[in-house]
Design a protein around this motif. Sequence first.
Motif, PDB file in Angstrom:
ATOM      1  N   PHE A 288      16.674  -0.825 -25.273  1.00  0.00           N
ATOM      2  CA  PHE A 288      17.724  -0.044 -25.928  1.00  0.00           C
ATOM      3  C   PHE A 288      17.822  -0.382 -27.411  1.00  0.00           C
ATOM      4  O   PHE A 288      18.070   0.502 -28.250  1.00  0.00           O
ATOM      5  CB  PHE A 288      19.056  -0.336 -25.219  1.00  0.00           C
ATOM      6  N   MET A 289      17.619  -1.633 -27.766  1.00  0.00           N
ATOM      7  CA  MET A 289      17.712  -2.047 -29.167  1.00  0.00           C
ATOM      8  C   MET A 289      16.684  -1.325 -30.038  1.00  0.00           C
ATOM      9  O   MET A 289      16.977  -0.931 -31.169  1.00  0.00           O
ATOM     10  CB  MET A 289      17.540  -3.565 -29.272  1.00  0.00           C
ATOM     11  N   HIS A 290      15.478  -1.150 -29.525  1.00  0.00           N
ATOM     12  CA  HIS A 290      14.458  -0.450 -30.314  1.00  0.00           C
ATOM     13  C   HIS A 290      14.809   1.030 -30.476  1.00  0.00           C
ATOM     14  O   HIS A 290      14.550   1.626 -31.533  1.00  0.00           O
ATOM     15  CB  HIS A 290      13.081  -0.621 -29.666  1.00  0.00           C
ATOM     16  N   ILE A 291      15.383   1.618 -29.442  1.00  0.00           N
ATOM     17  CA  ILE A 291      15.813   3.015 -29.557  1.00  0.00           C
ATOM     18  C   ILE A 291      16.896   3.152 -30.625  1.00  0.00           C
ATOM     19  O   ILE A 291      16.868   4.065 -31.455  1.00  0.00           O
ATOM     20  CB  ILE A 291      16.319   3.537 -28.196  1.00  0.00           C
ATOM     21  N   LYS A 292      17.836   2.212 -30.626  1.00  0.00           N
ATOM     22  CA  LYS A 292      18.926   2.281 -31.605  1.00  0.00           C
ATOM     23  C   LYS A 292      18.449   1.939 -33.016  1.00  0.00           C
ATOM     24  O   LYS A 292      19.002   2.450 -34.000  1.00  0.00           O
ATOM     25  CB  LYS A 292      20.062   1.340 -31.185  1.00  0.00           C
ATOM     26  N   ALA A 293      17.426   1.104 -33.134  1.00  0.00           N
ATOM     27  CA  ALA A 293      16.864   0.836 -34.462  1.00  0.00           C
ATOM     28  C   ALA A 293      16.228   2.095 -35.040  1.00  0.00           C
ATOM     29  O   ALA A 293      16.386   2.404 -36.228  1.00  0.00           O
ATOM     30  CB  ALA A 293      15.829  -0.292 -34.375  1.00  0.00           C
ATOM     31  N   VAL A 294      15.531   2.845 -34.186  1.00  0.00           N
ATOM     32  CA  VAL A 294      14.980   4.136 -34.616  1.00  0.00           C
ATOM     33  C   VAL A 294      16.107   5.076 -35.020  1.00  0.00           C
ATOM     34  O   VAL A 294      16.060   5.729 -36.074  1.00  0.00           O
ATOM     35  CB  VAL A 294      14.127   4.760 -33.489  1.00  0.00           C
TER      36      VAL A 294
ATOM     37  N   VAL B  68      16.904  -7.356 -37.022  1.00  0.00           N
ATOM     38  CA  VAL B  68      15.529  -7.859 -37.094  1.00  0.00           C
ATOM     39  C   VAL B  68      14.531  -6.724 -36.883  1.00  0.00           C
ATOM     40  O   VAL B  68      13.562  -6.578 -37.635  1.00  0.00           O
ATOM     41  CB  VAL B  68      15.301  -8.963 -36.039  1.00  0.00           C
ATOM     42  N   ILE B  69      14.780  -5.914 -35.862  1.00  0.00           N
ATOM     43  CA  ILE B  69      13.869  -4.803 -35.549  1.00  0.00           C
ATOM     44  C   ILE B  69      13.831  -3.807 -36.699  1.00  0.00           C
ATOM     45  O   ILE B  69      12.752  -3.353 -37.113  1.00  0.00           O
ATOM     46  CB  ILE B  69      14.295  -4.115 -34.235  1.00  0.00           C
TER      47      ILE B  69
END
Length: 465
Positions: free
Chosen positions: A128-134, A447-448
């Motif tokens: 989920f964190m990578h989706i929200k970073a995008v 970080v991401i």
Amino acid sequence: MSNLQELDTYFTENRETHLEELKEFLRIPSISALSEHKADMQKAADWLKDSLTTAGIEKVEVLPTKGHPVVYGEWMHAKGKPTILFYGHYDVQPVDPLNLWETEPFDPQIRENKLFARGASDDKGQVFMHIKAVEAWMKTTGSLPVNMKFIIEGEEEIGSPSLEAFIEENKEKLASDIIVISDTGMQAKGKPAVCYGLRGLAGVQIDVKGAKGDLHSGLYGGSVQNAIHALVQVLDSFRAENGKILVDGFYDSVLEATEEEKEAYKALNVDEEAIKKELQVPALFGEEGYSHLERTWTRPTLEINGVFGGFSGEGIKTVLPNEAGAKITCRLVPNQEPDEIVQLLKAHIDKNTLPGVTISVTEFDKGKPFLTPFDHPAIQAAGASYEKVYNVPTAYIRGGGSIPIVAAFDDILQVPVILMGFGLAEENFHAPNEHFHLENFDQGLRVIGDYYESIAGFKPDELKK
């Protein structure tokens, strides 16, 4: 205001919304091991499709496999910039024993700044964190600094049986410059780590067969081979007293850790006395000449995982057991091939089989080791992004365990794999009361976001292995 400052503001302003969305994801009981949750697996895949689309990812698909579906999406408009392939999984472990959970496993709850739910740390929270970073990049700047592809599977917790074939069949679709995975952990609380290597795995079962049945030890003892004695002979022949493995050829292909790596491990200042105390053992044991970290990260092993045979009930039974067996696993390091190691084990067993019994060997789990060079620019860039946010030096570590699909990515796609984890060993993944420290959720998002921009500073050719 810089891009990263804008991202920080976006994450701060939308934190509660993001956590509520993550709770939605965690409420789906996507347990891949249990057939009654097949519909939930599809529901989780569809949820990811909607989430990726909302974030700004294009061409999002839920693709069938022989098992549970794979979710794929991409954004490919950063001309001339590197392409990151992000891998994660949406399936979770079963929740048993249910009575040990303080709250329902699929009813997410926040306590003491920790999010409790099955999948919170492994791996829904990190996906989920990578989706929200995008999403943050798209909402604040209208674009991404790099090209992005997502592949999120639903079978990791059962060994990814369908994914290797999917990767092989979709090599062009998955073509990228680096692969980023957030399904690992930090060194400790407040101490980020980039994992650049994992050990492989080769497992076998040894079955010893003697007489046609158990025999009376008074009538046949001393004249007929005891299956357990024959098994013990083989097991004892595997290792010397100093921990060295005695299988001919076992170490021939081992890639030694570099001096730079060894110095980095020393700098971590691991307290071996504290480890002994925690484990309640009088001493640590292993191959001579290596530290605890070197033994668990960079050296191969051969371990007896279980032994069975004979009588083990109350009292005593005077028989010669006609059958016995053991389960063996070897953790492998770079350049060791699982199939080759199994053949070496078979030859060693044959060489050490006593007269009067026959021994059969059954092959089980296999997985290749994986290593991205310690000094690879994408590894170092990951460390720099952690340091910028956490304000402490990043540890560069190897993992003692095995994630076979990582080696498959490495082998099939031939691009570097970067393991950027945000979990903690204490978060009970695979156990009751799994949780995710929200301080790592908050800092991990930043970080991401920073890492994507850092990778954009490289030319694709600079990221080759």
